[in-house]
Design a protein around this motif. Structure first.
Motif, PDB file in Angstrom:
ATOM      1  N   LEU A 137       0.843  -1.177   0.000  1.00  0.00           N
ATOM      2  CA  LEU A 137       0.000   0.000   0.000  1.00  0.00           C
ATOM      3  C   LEU A 137       0.883   1.233   0.000  1.00  0.00           C
ATOM      4  CD1 LEU A 137      -2.401  -1.028   2.911  1.00  0.00           C
ATOM      5  CD2 LEU A 137      -2.935  -1.154   0.487  1.00  0.00           C
ATOM      6  N   THR A 138       0.431   2.277  -0.645  1.00  0.00           N
ATOM      7  CA  THR A 138       1.082   3.568  -0.529  1.00  0.00           C
ATOM      8  C   THR A 138       0.032   4.541  -0.037  1.00  0.00           C
ATOM      9  OG1 THR A 138       2.584   3.079  -2.318  1.00  0.00           O
ATOM     10  CG2 THR A 138       2.329   5.382  -1.734  1.00  0.00           C
ATOM     11  N   VAL A 139       0.264   5.120   1.140  1.00  0.00           N
ATOM     12  CA  VAL A 139      -0.747   5.948   1.774  1.00  0.00           C
ATOM     13  C   VAL A 139      -0.111   7.216   2.301  1.00  0.00           C
ATOM     14  CG1 VAL A 139      -2.138   3.956   2.438  1.00  0.00           C
ATOM     15  CG2 VAL A 139      -0.404   4.789   3.996  1.00  0.00           C
ATOM     16  N   SER A 140      -0.929   8.131   2.768  1.00  0.00           N
ATOM     17  CA  SER A 140      -0.406   9.370   3.329  1.00  0.00           C
ATOM     18  C   SER A 140       0.251   9.103   4.667  1.00  0.00           C
ATOM     19  CB  SER A 140      -1.538  10.384   3.525  1.00  0.00           C
ATOM     20  OG  SER A 140      -2.427   9.917   4.533  1.00  0.00           O
ATOM     21  N   LEU A 141       1.069  10.053   5.129  1.00  0.00           N
ATOM     22  CA  LEU A 141       1.802   9.862   6.373  1.00  0.00           C
ATOM     23  C   LEU A 141       0.880   9.718   7.575  1.00  0.00           C
ATOM     24  CD1 LEU A 141       4.747  12.353   5.895  1.00  0.00           C
ATOM     25  CD2 LEU A 141       4.885   9.882   5.993  1.00  0.00           C
ATOM     26  N   GLY A 142      -0.315  10.244   7.494  1.00  0.00           N
ATOM     27  CA  GLY A 142      -1.208  10.184   8.635  1.00  0.00           C
ATOM     28  C   GLY A 142      -2.041   8.924   8.719  1.00  0.00           C
ATOM     29  N   TYR A 143      -1.844   7.984   7.820  1.00  0.00           N
ATOM     30  CA  TYR A 143      -2.704   6.810   7.728  1.00  0.00           C
ATOM     31  C   TYR A 143      -2.702   5.972   8.991  1.00  0.00           C
ATOM     32  CZ  TYR A 143      -4.762   2.562   5.742  1.00  0.00           C
ATOM     33  OH  TYR A 143      -5.547   1.488   5.485  1.00  0.00           O
ATOM     34  N   PHE A 144      -1.542   5.834   9.622  1.00  0.00           N
ATOM     35  CA  PHE A 144      -1.445   4.980  10.806  1.00  0.00           C
ATOM     36  C   PHE A 144      -1.379   5.813  12.078  1.00  0.00           C
ATOM     37  CE2 PHE A 144      -0.216   2.021   7.544  1.00  0.00           C
ATOM     38  CZ  PHE A 144      -0.868   0.871   7.949  1.00  0.00           C
ATOM     39  N   GLY A 145      -2.193   6.861  12.134  1.00  0.00           N
ATOM     40  CA  GLY A 145      -2.156   7.753  13.281  1.00  0.00           C
ATOM     41  C   GLY A 145      -2.456   7.083  14.602  1.00  0.00           C
ATOM     42  N   SER A 146      -3.203   5.987  14.587  1.00  0.00           N
ATOM     43  CA  SER A 146      -3.554   5.315  15.834  1.00  0.00           C
ATOM     44  C   SER A 146      -2.480   4.354  16.311  1.00  0.00           C
ATOM     45  CB  SER A 146      -4.864   4.540  15.650  1.00  0.00           C
ATOM     46  OG  SER A 146      -4.698   3.521  14.674  1.00  0.00           O
ATOM     47  N   THR A 170       0.848 -12.093  10.120  1.00  0.00           N
ATOM     48  CA  THR A 170       1.382 -11.409   8.954  1.00  0.00           C
ATOM     49  C   THR A 170       2.404 -10.394   9.431  1.00  0.00           C
ATOM     50  OG1 THR A 170      -0.723 -11.641   7.794  1.00  0.00           O
ATOM     51  CG2 THR A 170       0.835 -10.026   6.922  1.00  0.00           C
ATOM     52  N   PHE A 171       3.573 -10.424   8.831  1.00  0.00           N
ATOM     53  CA  PHE A 171       4.627  -9.476   9.169  1.00  0.00           C
ATOM     54  C   PHE A 171       4.710  -8.401   8.092  1.00  0.00           C
ATOM     55  CE2 PHE A 171       5.740 -13.324  11.467  1.00  0.00           C
ATOM     56  CZ  PHE A 171       6.011 -12.802  12.729  1.00  0.00           C
ATOM     57  N   PHE A 172       4.916  -7.175   8.543  1.00  0.00           N
ATOM     58  CA  PHE A 172       4.870  -6.023   7.653  1.00  0.00           C
ATOM     59  C   PHE A 172       6.187  -5.250   7.663  1.00  0.00           C
ATOM     60  CE2 PHE A 172       0.587  -6.948   8.970  1.00  0.00           C
ATOM     61  CZ  PHE A 172      -0.194  -6.721   7.844  1.00  0.00           C
ATOM     62  N   LEU A 173       6.566  -4.774   6.513  1.00  0.00           N
ATOM     63  CA  LEU A 173       7.641  -3.791   6.382  1.00  0.00           C
ATOM     64  C   LEU A 173       6.973  -2.468   6.036  1.00  0.00           C
ATOM     65  CD1 LEU A 173      10.743  -3.176   6.176  1.00  0.00           C
ATOM     66  CD2 LEU A 173      10.451  -3.441   3.701  1.00  0.00           C
ATOM     67  N   LYS A 174       7.315  -1.446   6.779  1.00  0.00           N
ATOM     68  CA  LYS A 174       6.711  -0.128   6.608  1.00  0.00           C
ATOM     69  C   LYS A 174       7.820   0.882   6.369  1.00  0.00           C
ATOM     70  CE  LYS A 174       3.824   3.096   9.316  1.00  0.00           C
ATOM     71  NZ  LYS A 174       3.100   3.231  10.612  1.00  0.00           N
ATOM     72  N   VAL A 175       7.804   1.527   5.226  1.00  0.00           N
ATOM     73  CA  VAL A 175       8.838   2.507   4.871  1.00  0.00           C
ATOM     74  C   VAL A 175       8.167   3.868   4.683  1.00  0.00           C
ATOM     75  CG1 VAL A 175      10.699   3.112   3.293  1.00  0.00           C
ATOM     76  CG2 VAL A 175      10.172   0.699   3.722  1.00  0.00           C
ATOM     77  N   THR A 186       4.785   3.319   2.549  1.00  0.00           N
ATOM     78  CA  THR A 186       4.642   2.127   1.714  1.00  0.00           C
ATOM     79  C   THR A 186       4.730   0.901   2.611  1.00  0.00           C
ATOM     80  OG1 THR A 186       5.658   3.269  -0.143  1.00  0.00           O
ATOM     81  CG2 THR A 186       5.595   0.864  -0.242  1.00  0.00           C
ATOM     82  N   ILE A 187       3.800  -0.023   2.422  1.00  0.00           N
ATOM     83  CA  ILE A 187       3.727  -1.208   3.276  1.00  0.00           C
ATOM     84  C   ILE A 187       3.772  -2.474   2.434  1.00  0.00           C
ATOM     85  CG2 ILE A 187       2.346  -2.457   4.981  1.00  0.00           C
ATOM     86  CD1 ILE A 187       1.127   0.194   5.780  1.00  0.00           C
ATOM     87  N   LEU A 188       4.665  -3.379   2.801  1.00  0.00           N
ATOM     88  CA  LEU A 188       4.740  -4.699   2.183  1.00  0.00           C
ATOM     89  C   LEU A 188       4.495  -5.731   3.279  1.00  0.00           C
ATOM     90  CD1 LEU A 188       7.083  -2.732   0.834  1.00  0.00           C
ATOM     91  CD2 LEU A 188       7.566  -4.784  -0.482  1.00  0.00           C
ATOM     92  N   SER A 189       3.958  -6.884   2.922  1.00  0.00           N
ATOM     93  CA  SER A 189       3.653  -7.866   3.967  1.00  0.00           C
ATOM     94  C   SER A 189       3.896  -9.293   3.498  1.00  0.00           C
ATOM     95  CB  SER A 189       2.207  -7.721   4.425  1.00  0.00           C
ATOM     96  OG  SER A 189       1.311  -8.084   3.398  1.00  0.00           O
ATOM     97  N   VAL A 190       4.190 -10.151   4.455  1.00  0.00           N
ATOM     98  CA  VAL A 190       4.369 -11.584   4.204  1.00  0.00           C
ATOM     99  C   VAL A 190       3.599 -12.357   5.264  1.00  0.00           C
ATOM    100  CG1 VAL A 190       6.007 -13.483   3.989  1.00  0.00           C
ATOM    101  CG2 VAL A 190       6.686 -11.179   3.289  1.00  0.00           C
ATOM    102  N   PRO A 191       2.509 -13.057   4.896  1.00  0.00           N
ATOM    103  CA  PRO A 191       1.809 -13.918   5.856  1.00  0.00           C
ATOM    104  C   PRO A 191       2.690 -15.102   6.267  1.00  0.00           C
ATOM    105  CG  PRO A 191       0.368 -13.327   4.059  1.00  0.00           C
ATOM    106  CD  PRO A 191       1.758 -12.930   3.641  1.00  0.00           C
ATOM    107  N   TRP A 192       2.444 -15.572   7.466  1.00  0.00           N
ATOM    108  CA  TRP A 192       3.266 -16.660   8.021  1.00  0.00           C
ATOM    109  C   TRP A 192       2.377 -17.600   8.817  1.00  0.00           C
ATOM    110  CZ3 TRP A 192       4.520 -17.704  13.261  1.00  0.00           C
ATOM    111  CH2 TRP A 192       5.548 -18.626  13.455  1.00  0.00           C
TER     112      TRP A 192
END
Length: 546
Positions: A9-18, A387-392, A432-438
């Motif tokens: 996903l590519t989102v605005s900087l405020g997307y994960f405000g919580s 699911t593990f996520f990489l967030k840049v 930008t978020i990438l993920s790999v389920p496990w």
């Protein structure tokens, strides 16, 4: 069978405000009072209240005493630029903790672990500009998340021309470093006379009856600190009137000036002695330089013992301005999740850091390969799926996540689970978020445990799940006293207690500091002294798996 797909996903900087957000650090900013308060205070374990049984020697010198000097980092080198705090924290305190914990003997002219690794994350691509790394707390924080590479793996030490702002590339090097992450670091308030006993205990035996002790870092006004020389010993007679410098306590002598600390300055000019009283001046000590109340504390660290990362990310990323990039990870307890429920950053590492230069450093490649430890998320995938996520997060510029793999070590043999999507763009001012389920099991951290009964050499150990403790039973005839000791497999005592009766004693899985010990195998032993003067020890191996 493990399933793997990629979501991005590519989102605005405020997307994960919580969710947990990164902290953009300010150069030479005041250390937040809440941050300092959150650092655990070292509390003297109750076992040391009996000084007849546990006396402190009059003199301890890590540079000359046989039990210590084999782990003492070399002292002839000199720090570069504004990096004294990282030098004390990494190349003295941490280096000594790792070498003594792993029984690695010192060799060569440089410390085994280089402070340049942490410091280059914190300055602005210029060794002489300082940056955030003026306080050893930042260095300890990074080492809690990533560990530290050896000087050999990092590729330079002390002003090596091609390493003045380098970041390390190579997953295998990061993975090796992860194995020696800091478990915790502690502070001691030097404003009171009681602190002298605490620091002496740490210097002598680490506060856990270790034969090697520890080194401690502190920071003081150091501009033109006056000294006097008596019998060849340089002694500070007062603190400086301004400036700030991090130094290292590596011994003490009760017979010198009413009690003095043996100090390594990091200047490569030999030892100094600092009378106890100078560091008891509390407020005057840190207020002179201003800016950080944390200067009244000395700090030391403990490393994770027998630690092996179970799940990690291998990331290859390209960007021309590394201080415009923040790298985080996340997790969700579902194999179909599209967003993390918990995130973490890696403190000053990969956190809008290191100056406006390519990822590997000035004049170096814009592409870097790193490793990020995900094992701290183990409780969040306790059910075996996640699911593990990489967030840049980028502030400006553009780049690419070239590749991402989940490295799974849970079976004892590494399995690389590669994301099918690669070369994902990193637009300016975006997340930008990438993920790999496990789908798997981390057996070492299973939530449930059975009531395992152990029997060995006259000592029984049964786990009481209702109150989470081990109950030990033993026999020994007519006894005068008995002492329970719990040791890790390296031989370090983590807990001891006089037995409650002549046939039993319990352990609540906590160490001297009241903190739960890590999962793994331990040796429980009871030393029995009989009334006729004879004694013997019974022991058994136990497994902590909570």
């Amino acid at each position: 069978m493990k399933r793997f797909v990629l979501l991005f996903l590519t989102v605005s900087l405020g997307y994960f405000g919580s969710q947990a957000q990164t902290v953009i650090r300010k150069q030479f900013g005041t250390m937040d009072a809440n941050k300092i308060a959150a650092i655990p205070d070292f509390v003297l374990p109750a076992i040391y209240s009996d000084r007849n049984a546990h006396p402190l020697p009059a003199v301890v010198n890590h540079e000359t005493d046989a039990n210590y000097k084999k782990y003492m980092p070399p002292t002839g080198w000199c720090i570069d630029g504004w990096s004294c705090a990282n030098a004390s924290a990494v190349s003295y305190s941490y280096d000594y903790a790792v070498q003594s914990g792993l029984n690695l003997t010192t060799s060569g002219s440089n410390p085994m672990y280089t402070y340049n690794y942490t410091y280059h994350f914190l300055n602005s691509a210029n060794q002489s500009t300082g940056g955030d790394g003026w306080m050893y707390v930042e260095a300890f924080d990074i080492l809690k998340e990533t560990g530290c590479p050896t000087s050999t793996d990092f590729g330079g030490f002390d002003g090596s021309v091609d390493q003045t702002n380098a970041w390390m590339t190579g997953y295998d090097k990061y993975y090796t470093a992860m194995k020696i992450r800091i478990d915790q670091y502690y502070k001691i308030d030097m404003a009171t006379t009681a602190a002298d006993e605490l620091v002496r205990q740490i210097v002598y035996d680490y506060g856990d009856q270790s034969p090697a002790g520890a080194l401690l870092s502190f920071q003081a006004n150091s501009d033109a600190m006056p000294t006097t020389t008596t019998n060849g010993r340089k002694t500070f007679t007062s603190l400086g009137g301004s400036g700030g410098h991090a130094l290292t306590i590596c011994g003490y002598d009760m017979n010198h000036a009413g009690g003095s600390w043996l100090i390594q300055s990091g200047w490569g000019d030999g030892d100094y002695w600092c009378p106890f009283g100078l560091l008891r001046k509390g407020g005057a000590w840190y207020a002179q330089g201003g800016g950080c109340e944390s200067n009244k504390y000395v700090m030391f660290c403990r490393i994770k013992k027998n630690y092996t990362p179970k799940l990690t990310f291998k990331v290859t990323l390209t960007h021309a301005q590394r201080n415009q990039v923040c790298i985080m990870t996340g997790v969700a307890n579902s194999a179909t999740a599209s967003a993390p429920t918990k995130t973490k950053d890696y403190q000053g590492a990969f956190n809008y850091a290191g100056g406006s230069v390519p990822m590997c450093g000035s004049g170096k490649s814009s592409t870097i390969e790193i490793g990020l430890d995900l094992t701290d998320f183990q409780a969040d995938v306790a059910g075996g799926q996640g699911t593990f996520f990489l967030k840049v997060i980028t502030k400006s510029g553009s780049g690419t996540v070239n590749s991402l793999s989940l490295m799974d070590y849970t079976s004892g043999t590494v399995k690389e689970i590669a994301c099918k999507q690669s070369n994902v763009s990193l637009p300016s001012n975006s997340t930008t978020i990438l993920s790999v389920p496990w789908n798997g099991t981390i057996t070492e951290v299973a939530n449930s445990r059975s009531n395992i009964l152990h029997q060995g050499n006259g000592l029984t150990a049964a786990y009481n799940a209702n109150v989470k403790k081990f109950d030990f039973g033993f026999s020994g005839g007519t006894m005068k006293s008995a002492l329970l000791q719990i040791k890790d497999l390296s031989g370090r005592t983590v807990f001891s207690r006089a037995c409650e009766s002549d046939k039993s004693v319990s352990w609540d899985l906590k160490n001297y500091f009241g903190l739960k010990v890590g999962n793994g195998a331990y040796i429980a032993s009871v030393n029995i002294e009989k009334k006729d003067g004879s004694s013997h020890t019974v022991a058994t191996k136990i497994l902590v798996k909570d």
